[in-house]
Every structure is written in structure tokens, then in C-alpha cells.
Write an enzyme that holds these catalytic residues in place. Structure first.
Site, PDB file in Angstrom:
ATOM      1  N   ARG A 145      -5.299   0.956   8.545  1.00 23.72           N
ATOM      2  CA  ARG A 145      -3.850   0.424   8.538  1.00 23.72           C
ATOM      3  C   ARG A 145      -3.093   1.041   9.645  1.00 23.72           C
ATOM      4  O   ARG A 145      -3.580   2.029  10.130  1.00 23.72           O
ATOM      5  CB  ARG A 145      -3.081   0.893   7.274  1.00 23.72           C
ATOM      6  CG  ARG A 145      -3.684   0.502   6.059  1.00 23.72           C
ATOM      7  CD  ARG A 145      -3.125   1.241   4.846  1.00 23.72           C
ATOM      8  NE  ARG A 145      -3.661   0.933   3.506  1.00 23.72           N
ATOM      9  CZ  ARG A 145      -3.959   1.563   2.427  1.00 23.72           C
ATOM     10  NH1 ARG A 145      -3.627   2.868   2.399  1.00 23.72           N
ATOM     11  NH2 ARG A 145      -4.380   1.174   1.319  1.00 23.72           N
TER      12      ARG A 145
ATOM     13  N   ASN B 140      -5.274  -9.960  -3.548  1.00 24.00           N
ATOM     14  CA  ASN B 140      -4.804  -9.549  -2.061  1.00 24.00           C
ATOM     15  C   ASN B 140      -4.465  -7.967  -2.280  1.00 24.00           C
ATOM     16  O   ASN B 140      -4.487  -7.102  -1.450  1.00 24.00           O
ATOM     17  CB  ASN B 140      -3.780 -10.173  -1.381  1.00 24.00           C
ATOM     18  CG  ASN B 140      -2.738 -10.770  -2.302  1.00 24.00           C
ATOM     19  OD1 ASN B 140      -2.709 -10.649  -3.497  1.00 24.00           O
ATOM     20  ND2 ASN B 140      -1.693 -11.419  -1.739  1.00 24.00           N
ATOM     21  N   ALA B 141      -4.077  -7.592  -3.400  1.00 27.29           N
ATOM     22  CA  ALA B 141      -3.484  -6.295  -3.708  1.00 27.29           C
ATOM     23  C   ALA B 141      -4.618  -5.348  -4.053  1.00 27.29           C
ATOM     24  O   ALA B 141      -5.891  -5.782  -4.408  1.00 27.29           O
ATOM     25  CB  ALA B 141      -2.764  -6.429  -4.983  1.00 27.29           C
ATOM     26  N   GLY B 142      -4.588  -4.169  -3.633  1.00 25.81           N
ATOM     27  CA  GLY B 142      -5.533  -3.108  -4.088  1.00 25.81           C
ATOM     28  C   GLY B 142      -4.717  -1.896  -4.340  1.00 25.81           C
ATOM     29  O   GLY B 142      -3.912  -1.315  -3.591  1.00 25.81           O
ATOM     30  N   HIS B 143      -4.634  -1.441  -5.675  1.00 21.40           N
ATOM     31  CA  HIS B 143      -4.056  -0.317  -5.981  1.00 21.40           C
ATOM     32  C   HIS B 143      -4.903   0.789  -6.517  1.00 21.40           C
ATOM     33  O   HIS B 143      -5.797   0.481  -7.362  1.00 21.40           O
ATOM     34  CB  HIS B 143      -3.329  -0.775  -7.261  1.00 21.40           C
ATOM     35  CG  HIS B 143      -2.218  -2.080  -6.852  1.00 21.40           C
ATOM     36  ND1 HIS B 143      -1.234  -2.529  -7.729  1.00 21.40           N
ATOM     37  CD2 HIS B 143      -1.734  -2.559  -5.589  1.00 21.40           C
ATOM     38  CE1 HIS B 143      -0.519  -3.532  -7.070  1.00 21.40           C
ATOM     39  NE2 HIS B 143      -0.856  -3.330  -6.006  1.00 21.40           N
TER      40      HIS B 143
ATOM     41  N   THR C  64      -9.509  -4.644   2.158  1.00 24.15           N
ATOM     42  CA  THR C  64     -10.351  -5.199   2.947  1.00 24.15           C
ATOM     43  C   THR C  64     -11.108  -3.890   3.593  1.00 24.15           C
ATOM     44  O   THR C  64     -11.746  -4.457   4.612  1.00 24.15           O
ATOM     45  CB  THR C  64      -9.589  -6.060   3.924  1.00 24.15           C
ATOM     46  OG1 THR C  64      -8.642  -5.418   4.315  1.00 24.15           O
ATOM     47  CG2 THR C  64      -9.165  -7.623   3.041  1.00 24.15           C
TER      48      THR C  64
ATOM     49  N   ASP D 153       0.789  -1.286   0.104  1.00 25.68           N
ATOM     50  CA  ASP D 153       0.057   0.112  -0.007  1.00 25.68           C
ATOM     51  C   ASP D 153       0.720   1.390   0.028  1.00 25.68           C
ATOM     52  O   ASP D 153       0.517   2.391   0.597  1.00 25.68           O
ATOM     53  CB  ASP D 153      -0.880  -0.117   1.210  1.00 25.68           C
ATOM     54  CG  ASP D 153      -2.119  -1.191   1.183  1.00 25.68           C
ATOM     55  OD1 ASP D 153      -2.186  -1.665   0.116  1.00 25.68           O
ATOM     56  OD2 ASP D 153      -2.267  -1.511   2.262  1.00 25.68           O
TER      57      ASP D 153
ATOM     58  N   LYS E 298       2.086   2.308  -5.018  1.00 25.86           N
ATOM     59  CA  LYS E 298       2.427   1.741  -6.359  1.00 25.86           C
ATOM     60  C   LYS E 298       1.513   1.769  -7.521  1.00 25.86           C
ATOM     61  O   LYS E 298       2.066   2.405  -8.519  1.00 25.86           O
ATOM     62  CB  LYS E 298       2.603   0.362  -6.254  1.00 25.86           C
ATOM     63  CG  LYS E 298       3.599  -0.332  -5.296  1.00 25.86           C
ATOM     64  CD  LYS E 298       3.588  -1.684  -4.957  1.00 25.86           C
ATOM     65  CE  LYS E 298       2.324  -2.375  -4.541  1.00 25.86           C
ATOM     66  NZ  LYS E 298       2.111  -2.074  -2.869  1.00 25.86           N
TER      67      LYS E 298
ATOM     68  N   GLN F  61       2.040  -6.131  -3.335  1.00 29.29           N
ATOM     69  CA  GLN F  61       2.457  -6.112  -1.834  1.00 29.29           C
ATOM     70  C   GLN F  61       3.764  -5.141  -1.557  1.00 29.29           C
ATOM     71  O   GLN F  61       4.032  -4.224  -2.378  1.00 29.29           O
ATOM     72  CB  GLN F  61       2.699  -7.759  -1.565  1.00 29.29           C
ATOM     73  CG  GLN F  61       1.271  -8.415  -1.448  1.00 29.29           C
ATOM     74  CD  GLN F  61       0.625  -8.949  -2.561  1.00 29.29           C
ATOM     75  OE1 GLN F  61       1.388  -9.376  -3.468  1.00 29.29           O
ATOM     76  NE2 GLN F  61      -0.620  -8.419  -2.912  1.00 29.29           N
TER      77      GLN F  61
HETATM   78  P1  GDP Z   1      -0.835   0.410  -3.475  1.00 33.12           P
HETATM   79  O1  GDP Z   1      -1.341  -1.080  -3.273  1.00 33.12           O
HETATM   80  O2  GDP Z   1       0.721   0.436  -3.208  1.00 33.12           O
HETATM   81  O3  GDP Z   1      -0.924   0.731  -4.883  1.00 33.12           O
HETATM   82  O4  GDP Z   1      -1.099   1.586  -2.622  1.00 33.12           O
HETATM   83  P2  GDP Z   1      -2.918   1.842  -2.125  1.00 33.12           P
HETATM   84  O5  GDP Z   1      -3.586   2.131  -3.342  1.00 33.12           O
HETATM   85  O6  GDP Z   1      -3.361   0.440  -1.407  1.00 33.12           O
HETATM   86  O7  GDP Z   1      -2.780   2.767  -1.198  1.00 33.12           O
HETATM   87  C1  GDP Z   1      -2.066   3.982  -1.345  1.00 33.12           C
HETATM   88  C2  GDP Z   1      -3.243   5.071  -0.927  1.00 33.12           C
HETATM   89  O8  GDP Z   1      -2.362   6.365  -1.069  1.00 33.12           O
HETATM   90  C3  GDP Z   1      -4.214   5.138  -2.088  1.00 33.12           C
HETATM   91  O9  GDP Z   1      -5.485   5.805  -1.644  1.00 33.12           O
HETATM   92  C4  GDP Z   1      -3.773   6.372  -2.912  1.00 33.12           C
HETATM   93  O10 GDP Z   1      -4.775   7.146  -3.549  1.00 33.12           O
HETATM   94  C5  GDP Z   1      -3.195   7.344  -1.955  1.00 33.12           C
HETATM   95  N1  GDP Z   1      -1.887   8.110  -2.585  1.00 33.12           N
HETATM   96  C6  GDP Z   1      -0.838   7.645  -3.491  1.00 33.12           C
HETATM   97  N2  GDP Z   1       0.274   8.473  -3.595  1.00 33.12           N
HETATM   98  C7  GDP Z   1      -0.218   9.355  -2.532  1.00 33.12           C
HETATM   99  C8  GDP Z   1       0.377  10.880  -2.400  1.00 33.12           C
HETATM  100  O11 GDP Z   1       1.535  11.054  -2.801  1.00 33.12           O
HETATM  101  N3  GDP Z   1      -0.460  11.491  -1.334  1.00 33.12           N
HETATM  102  C9  GDP Z   1      -1.419  11.293  -0.827  1.00 33.12           C
HETATM  103  N4  GDP Z   1      -2.168  12.048  -0.017  1.00 33.12           N
HETATM  104  N5  GDP Z   1      -2.136  10.119  -1.272  1.00 33.12           N
HETATM  105  C10 GDP Z   1      -1.486   9.080  -2.118  1.00 33.12           C
HETATM  106  P1  IMO Z   2      -0.923  -3.855  -2.382  1.00 28.43           P
HETATM  107  O1  IMO Z   2      -0.441  -4.610  -3.546  1.00 28.43           O
HETATM  108  C1  IMO Z   2      -0.932  -4.548   2.010  1.00 28.43           C
HETATM  109  C2  IMO Z   2      -0.861  -8.482   3.644  1.00 28.43           C
HETATM  110  C3  IMO Z   2      -2.241  -8.886   4.388  1.00 28.43           C
HETATM  111  C4  IMO Z   2      -1.599 -10.096   5.371  1.00 28.43           C
HETATM  112  C5  IMO Z   2      -0.280 -10.856   4.541  1.00 28.43           C
HETATM  113  C6  IMO Z   2      -0.988 -11.899   4.072  1.00 28.43           C
HETATM  114  O2  IMO Z   2      -1.899  -3.364  -2.243  1.00 28.43           O
HETATM  115  O3  IMO Z   2       0.492  -3.410  -1.645  1.00 28.43           O
HETATM  116  P2  IMO Z   2      -2.342 -12.716   1.904  1.00 28.43           P
HETATM  117  O4  IMO Z   2      -3.964 -12.546   1.780  1.00 28.43           O
HETATM  118  O5  IMO Z   2      -1.558 -12.136   0.978  1.00 28.43           O
HETATM  119  O6  IMO Z   2      -2.421 -14.041   2.385  1.00 28.43           O
HETATM  120  O7  IMO Z   2      -2.068 -11.909   3.461  1.00 28.43           O
HETATM  121  O8  IMO Z   2      -0.065  -9.930   3.550  1.00 28.43           O
HETATM  122  N1  IMO Z   2      -1.119  -8.177   2.317  1.00 28.43           N
HETATM  123  C7  IMO Z   2      -1.130  -6.782   1.969  1.00 28.43           C
HETATM  124  N2  IMO Z   2      -0.794  -5.694   2.826  1.00 28.43           N
HETATM  125  N3  IMO Z   2      -0.878  -4.587   0.928  1.00 28.43           N
HETATM  126  C8  IMO Z   2      -1.089  -5.432  -0.043  1.00 28.43           C
HETATM  127  O9  IMO Z   2      -1.148  -5.484  -1.200  1.00 28.43           O
HETATM  128  C9  IMO Z   2      -1.260  -6.862   0.516  1.00 28.43           C
HETATM  129  N4  IMO Z   2      -1.390  -8.044   0.218  1.00 28.43           N
HETATM  130  C10 IMO Z   2      -1.314  -8.795   1.200  1.00 28.43           C
HETATM  131  O10 IMO Z   2      -2.569  -7.976   5.122  1.00 28.43           O
HETATM  132  O11 IMO Z   2      -0.977  -9.371   6.319  1.00 28.43           O
HETATM  133 MG    MG Z   3      -2.707  -1.606  -1.839  1.00 31.95          MG
END
Ligand code: GDP
Ligand code: IMO
Ligand code: MG
Length: 737
Positions: free
Chosen positions: A337, A39-42, A333, A14, A17, A258
């Protein structure tokens, strides 16, 4: 030369990326994911529009970037379908997606197993996302996994699923003391919430509360064989595709999932995910020999979701402040965090494994703080322990990250470096030199303590909120236009809640007019034209070698075909009995029998775009079926051409109804009436003017597809509006819209 760049998570996931990939996509031709699953959420913002991608690469909204899902991934096809359709609902055309046939499939029971295992671990749980990731990678490692390609092979799927079901449901029963009702309920809940999946939800409900392994196996085959067909158009050998792209000098952007600390080898085991979230995972997950540059995304602070050690975690108001200000709630989920200060010990570990180039994200979240802290070493406070040949004792100062869950659990921050904060709003700044000096100093300190080089700094969630560090990003924008986003073909639809799939809305939207399509089989769906003629000729030649007779010319065959006779009568007409042939069987029937026997071997193919259209229509909830004179042969041809299931394949009962006439549509109309679909809501699709007359007589709308011998004028002369004539099935979808 091709450029292959990689973006990886540098902490516990998170890090941002998705945002980075979306920003960078304008420099690349191809983007690919290699590991993990949903499991990823981008999270990506395209203008005002928010997307959360779980499986689809974050560059998907760039129409001219091809997006690949690599062999190292575990893919839940139901979630993928939902994601594709959510995007389609927003108006995107998903024709830039490619899926490796060698990726592994997450099936419902593995989701259930994931949740059960977690529950049974009590306090030792990992806090998984419950998406079935671990069990699916375990199957892969234990040689029993189901791969994407397997979805298309019913027999293989049957064998593999049966094995799984016996094994896994045995485990469920042990974990749940034979509580069948609970197992069945978990299964029902594991289907994605979306009306498209209701057909299977209903079947699951019908199975009741007793676990019947045979019936469950049958249901799983039904689900996965069918979703395989829906997704089939995306399956490719991604390795070969990448190789070709590399040869053509295309540039490739790899999207990690991840984060390094969740890597099964280099992370905080056992509190990790099941894949290699580090650089190595990208190489095996796509089969790449080289990656030119790798960037790890690291937040300006640190977060973690799920269980496991986190030395710089803040349990006070500052932690809450970062969570609120940074919007730190899981994209997958929704879990809050855990938040803490930036950790240079961790950053050094990441640089060691992924290389020194990093991207700092979320710097804007720190604006307004008086002081900001960075942890530079830990103190170990646990029992004496030997790890990697080194003795750990209480009070030991640790500068190198101990990539082990147990050791890290006993580490607390030792050395803090405190930096003054800044108050200026940095979210619209363009250059490093615009940043307040304290922000610059903070970045410099991260570089110095972490042994890293910052290439980019993200200052907000939107695409262009990114500062390029001077001289650290020198790629040319690839696309001729600066940002050619995925073509939005319809007005964006407001989607209610990220997690609610929109098939329901799709259905009601499309329900405006058409609820069912009746196809005339012959040349509309399966390309029979050339085959039939050729095959007829070859069969006749074979029989002729035994007993000579006059073989009709191609023109004669075509002429008879055009007379629109019932199938059997075509043979009678073409092969009049020369007299006394085989005594009790007429020549036409001998040839017909041979023709049918040999027809099994004909490699029929779909007419242009046919399979895709049929799949898409069925996804839209449109009931589709076929009227044909020969059900068995139609099924065979459709199977050969690779079509999925149709709601009905019917044959008119009376022989005289078996040529186009209003009556020939009767069995189909009866079927649809039973489903509550009225004549007005049906469209008949055919390729012969007589098909049009039949539809007209039955009061059914008609679209002519010019795949047969007929010409547009033939239909127009009979009164069909010109706009209702299309050249191929590919154009049919547009018409139906
Ligand atoms: P990922 O899994 O690595 O792609 O990251 P996530 O999308 O799960 O979580 C990152 C969160 O931070 C998302 O809600 C993005 O919209 C937000 N985000 C990303 N870059 C920035 C930033 O530079 N500033 C702020 N305020 N939010 C950001
Ligand atoms: P992105 O790509 C944050 C964590 C879960 C758990 C552990 C194992 O969005 O960064 P799993 O379901 O993979 O067997 O869970 O890994 N986890 C993540 N935490 N961002 C993620 O993906 C994750 N993918 C898995 O919370 O602790
Ligand atoms: Mg994520």
C-alpha cells in the site's frame, strides 16, 4: 427501538473496518454488507486466529449475530464458497449467513474482462483488484446483469449467460486480436485455486485452446447452476429480513466496504471502484430508510492501494517505515500500500458526506516517531481549469477536497501542521486518559482540523485493542454472554496460506472412511410418504368415476406398500382387475399410467435437511448417487424438491432386483468401482429394514434414517448397531463424520 449503526471506510479503503465490526459485533444482533464484492479484504483477529473476509461480513465469527449480504453487492459465488469452507475448516458453523437474491453475480468472464480492460488502458489504468467488479456493476447498470436468484433458474441463466458470452468474448477477441489460446488460458486462471473447482478446470482444459462459444456457455451454466444449488440455503429477501428485525427492536451493524475516496460519485473519479462506498450506498445496498449513527474509520495516517492521486503520499523512508510498521500490504491482492501522512482536507470531505463521527485506527503505528504531520490544505499546480463553476489556476490554495482525479493529481500539500510524537507503548492501554499527552494532542488536532468527533481509537489489530472516547459510545452489550463466538465444532485446522482453499485437505481428511453414499430414494431424500398415499387415492377415485371398482382403504394401501414389492406390483396388488375393464388393458396399468401422468404435478419436498446434507457432502468430495426403481420419476421428484445433480441415478436392470436385495445395489457399486472407490469406502443410506439387509449382503456399511414407516427396533433386531440409526438426514452428517 432498533439501533442501526454503520461503519464506513473514510479514506481509500483498508482503514480497519473489519476489525472495528468484529469489535462492535457484541452490541448487535445483525450485521450486513451492502456494497462492493471481493475487492474488499477485511482482516479480523479472533484470539490468535487471523481471518481475511472478502465477502462474508466480519461479524460472522459471532454465532449469535446474523450476517447478511445485501442487494447492492456483487458476489463471486466461487469465492464465497471458498470463504465459507475456509471458515468451516477452521471449525465454524456457518448457519448465520443470509444472501440477498437480488445481489448481482460475478462470473468468470467478467474477471477476465476486468483484467483485459486494465491491461488495455496502459498508464491510465485504475489498478483494479481484477475481481470483475467493474464489468459486473456495468452489466447491472446496463440491465443485463445476472442476479443471485437467477442461479436457480436454469433456463433464465442459460439465456442471460448466452447473451453475455457472445458479447464479452467478442470484446475479448478484439482486445486480444483473436488470440483464442490466451483467452482460454485467462479463463482457466480465473478459477479459484482449489481442488473443489478442479472438475471445471479439467473441463476447461478439455475445451482446448479454441474459443467455442456454445461449449463455453454450457460450461458456465454447469458451474453457476451447480454453485447456485450449493449456496441456495443462504438465499433470502434481506430487505424483508431487516424490516422484521427492525420491528423486533434488533440492533443492526452495517459494514461498509472500500472507502469514501473510492466512491464512484464522491471519490477521486475515475480512480475509484464501481459502487457507492459512502453512506448512501448502504441505504440502497440494503433498502434501509434510516441509519441512526455512522462512523467513518480513518487511519491515523493515510494509505492507498492501486492507482490514482494521493496528495500526502510519502515517497521517502518515512513512507517505507509506515508500510513496514503498519503491515501495509493489501489483504486482497497483497500489493504494497502507498503510505502518507494524515490528511485533514480529505477528512473534512469525508465528514461532509458520511457525517462527523469517526474512528481512528492504527494509532499504535505512529508510536516512536519524533514528529507527526497532518496536511491541512493543498496547492493546485495544474493547468487552468473550471470545475464545478470554480476556477482552478496554478498556485490556488485548496481547503475543500476536489473530488476529482484530474484536479487532485495536480494538488500538493500546502499547509502542514506538525505535532510532537510519543514513545510509550500504547497497545495495551484501556482509556483515553492512559494515552500519552502527545497522542491525546494528536487526536485532538485531527478532530479540530477535520471537523470531526472521534468516538473510538484502535491501538492494535486484536479485538480488544480499542479505546472508547469518554461518553462517545453508549450502547449496551446485547448478548447475554459477553462474547459468544461462533461455536467451534472441531479442532481448528491449520490452513496453509490464506489464499489456498482447503477442499483438498477436506477431501483427505474425510477420505479417512467414506468416499461415496448410495441413497435409497423413496423416503430418504424426498418426502414421498404422505404424497404417494394421497396421490394414489386421488388417482383411483378419478378412474373409479369412469368405471366403478372397489377403492382400497388407506390401511390396505399401507399394507401393500410395506410388502416391499416392485412399484408396478404394488398396483397389481391393490387393483385387481374387476374383469373386462377397458378390454385390453388391466385396471392396475390404467391407474399406474394415470398415476405417473399426474405425478408430474406433485410438489415434492426434501426430507428434513436433505438438500443441505447432499450439497455439503458433495462439497466434501463425497460421490453421491441413488438407486431407484424408476429413474425418470426419481429425477422428477428430486428436481421438484430442489436437489442438485447426483453423480448417478441408477436402476437395477433385472426386474427381480428392483426390490431391496444385495443385487439391487449392483449398478451403483459397479459405477463406484469404476471410479476407484471400494466397497469399504461406501455407505448405503436407507429407511427400510430390507435396505439394510441388501447393504449387509453387498458388504456395504449402512445407516438407517427413520423417515419411512420403520422403527429403530426393526433395524436393531436385524443386527444393526443402534448408533447407526438416525432420525433424519440432518443427523446423517454427524454420523458420517
Ligand atoms: P479493512 O479493509 O478496512 O477492513 O482493513 P484491512 O483489514 O484491509 O486492513 C487493515 C489492517 O490493519 C489489517 O491488517 C488489520 O489487522 C490491521 N489493523 C486494524 N486496526 C489496527 C490497529 O489499530 N493497529 C494495528 N497495528 N493494526 C490494525
Ligand atoms: P476494503 O473494503 C482498498 C481499489 C482498487 C482500485 C480501485 C478499483 O478492503 O477497504 P475494483 O477492483 O474495485 O474495480 O478497483 O479500488 N479498491 C480497494 N482499495 N481497499 C478496498 O477494499 C478496495 N476495493 C477496491 O485497488 O484502485
Ligand atoms: Mg481491506
Amino acid at each position: 427501538m432498533a439501533n442501526i449503526f454503520a461503519i464506513l471506510g473514510g479514506q481509500w479503503g483498508d482503514e480497519g473496518k473489519g476489525k472495528f465490526v468484529d469489535w462492535a459485533a457484541k452490541y448487535f444482533d445483525v450485521s450486513a454488507r451492502a456494497t462492493g464484492g471481493n475487492n474488499a479484504g477485511h482482516t479480523v483477529y479472533v484470539g490468535e486466529e487471523k481471518h481475511i473476509f472478502h465477502l462474508i461480513p466480519s461479524a460472522i465469527t459471532w454465532k449469535n449475530v446474523n450476517c447478511l449480504l445485501g442487494n447492492g453487492m456483487v458476489i463471486d459465488p466461487l469465492v464465497l464458497l471458498k470463504e465459507i469452507h475456509t471458515l468451516e475448516q477452521k471449525g465454524y458453523t456457518i448457519d448465520n449467513l443470509y444472501i440477498s437474491g437480488r445481489a448481482h453475480v460475478i462470473l468468470l468472464y467478467n474477471k477476465v474482462l476486468d483484467k483485459y480492460k486494465e491491461k488495455s488502458k496502459g498508464k491510465k489504468k485504475v489498478g483494479t483488484t481484477g475481481r470483475g467488479i467493474g464489468p459486473t456493476y456495468a452489466d447491472k447498470a446496463y440491465y443485463t446483469g445476472i442476479r443471485i436468484n437467477d442461479l436457480l433458474d436454469k433456463e433464465l441463466l442459460q439465456r442471460k449467460v448466452s447473451l453475455h458470452v457472445w458479447e464479452k468474448f467478442g470484446a475479448f477477441k478484439k482486445l486480444h486480436e483473436d488470440d483464442d489460446e490466451m483467452i482460454m488460458e485467462s479463463l482457466r486462471q480465473s478459477l479459484p485455486e482449489d481442488s473443489f473447482f478442479d472438475r471445471w478446470r479439467e473441463k476447461l482444459i478439455l475445451l482446448g485452446n479454441d474459443v467455442d462459444l456454445n461449449q463455453l456457455t454450457e460450461l458456465f451454466i454447469d458451474i453457476y447452476y451447480n454453485v447456485g444449488k450449493l449456496l441456495k440455503k443462504y438465499f433470502v429477501d434481506t430487505r424483508l429480513m431487516l424490516e422484521q428485525n427492525i420491528r423486533e427492536g434488533k440492533s443492526i451493524l452495517l459494514e461498509g466496504a472500500q472507502g469514501l475516496l473510492l466512491d464512484v460519485d464522491h471519490g477521486t473519479y475515475p480512480f475509484v471502484t464501481s459502487s457507492n462506498a459512502s453512506l448512501g450506498g448502504l441505504k440502497t445496498g440494503l433498502g434501509l430508510p434510516n441509519i441512526d449513527l455512522t462512523f467513518s474509520v480513518i487511519k491515523a495516517y493515510t494509505t492507498r492501494v492501486g492507482e490514482g492521486p494521493f496528495p500526502t503520499e510519502l515517497f521517502d523512508e518515512m513512507g517505507d517505515y509506515l508500510r513496514e510498521k503498519g503491515g501495509e500490504f493489501g489483504s486482497t491482492t497483497g500489493r504494497p500500500r502507498r503510505c502518507g501522512w494524515h490528511d485533514a482536507v480529505l477528512t473534512r470531505h469525508t465528514a461532509l458526506i458520511n457525517g462527523p463521527k469517526i474512528v481512528i485506527s492504527k494509532l499504535d503505528v505512529l508510536t516512536g516517531l519524533e514528529n507527526i504531520k497532518i496536511c491541512n490544505s493543498y496547492k493546485y499546480l495544474g493547468p487552468k481549469k473550471v470545475f464545478n463553476g470554480e476556477i482552478y489556476f496554478s498556485g490556488k490554495i485548496i481547503k475543500d477536497f476536489p473530488a476529482d482525479g484530474f484536479l487532485l493529481e495536480h494538488c500538493v500539500p500546502h499547509e502542514w501542521v506538525e505535532m510532537p510524537g510519543w514513545d510509550e507503548d500504547i497497545t495495551r492501554m484501556k482509556d483515553y486518559s492512559d494515552l500519552p499527552v502527545n497522542a491525546q494532542n494528536y487526536l485532538n488536532k485531527i478532530e479540530e482540523l477535520g471537523n470531526v468527533e472521534i468516538s473510538l481509537v484502535s491501538i492494535g489489530p486484536e479485538r480488544e485493542q480499542m479505546i472508547v472516547m469518554p461518553g462517545r459510545w453508549n450502547l449496551e452489550v446485547k448478548q447475554e454472554k459477553f462474547a459468544v463466538e461462533n461455536e467451534v465444532v472441531t479442532e481448528p485446522v491449520v490452513v496453509a496460506g490464506e489464499e489456498t482453499f482447503v477442499a483438498e485437505e477436506l477431501e483427505t481428511e474425510e477420505a479417512s472412511e467414506i468416499k461415496a453414499i448410495i441413497y435409497d430414494m423413496d423416503n430418504t431424500l424426498v418426502d414421498t410418504n404422505g404424497f404417494v398415499l394421497d396421490h394414489l387415492r386421488r388417482t383411483a377415485m378419478k378412474v373409479c368415476q369412469e368405471t366403478p371398482f372397489m377403492i382400497p382403504t388407506d390401511e390396505e394401501i399401507k399394507f401393500v406398500q410395506k410388502r416391499n414389492l416392485a412399484f408396478e406390483d404394488i398396483f397389481v396388488s391393490l387393483f385387481p382387475d374387476p374383469g373386462g375393464y377397458l378390454r385390453d388393458e388391466p385396471l392396475s396399468s390404467v391407474i399406474l399410467t394415470r398415476y405417473r401422468e399426474d405425478a408430474q404435478e406433485i410438489p415434492y419436498v426434501s426430507t428434513l435437511g436433505g438438500i443441505e446434507i447432499v450439497n455439503e457432502m458433495s462439497f466434501l468430495g463425497i460421490v453421491q448417487g441413488i438407486v431407484t426403481n424408476r429413474v425418470k420419476m426419481a429425477r422428477h421428484r428430486l428436481d421438484q424438491a430442489g436437489y442438485g445433480e447426483f453423480a448417478f441415478i441408477v436402476q437395477p436392470e433385472e426386474k427381480e432386483h428392483r426390490k431391496p436385495s444385495p443385487l439391487c445395489l449392483n449398478p451403483a457399486l459397479d459405477y463406484l468401482q469404476e471410479k476407484g472407490i471400494s466397497t469399504k469406502e461406501i455407505i448405503s443410506v436407507g429407511d427400510h429394514p430390507d435396505d439394510y439387509l441388501a447393504a449387509q449382503g453387498a458388504g456395504v456399511k449402512f445407516i438407517a434414517v427413520l423417515t419411512g414407516e420403520s422403527r429403530k427396533e426393526d433395524f436393531v433386531e436385524l443386527g444393526l448397531d443402534e448408533s447407526m440409526v438416525v432420525n433424519n438426514l440432518g443427523e446423517l452428517k454427524e454420523k458420517i463424520k
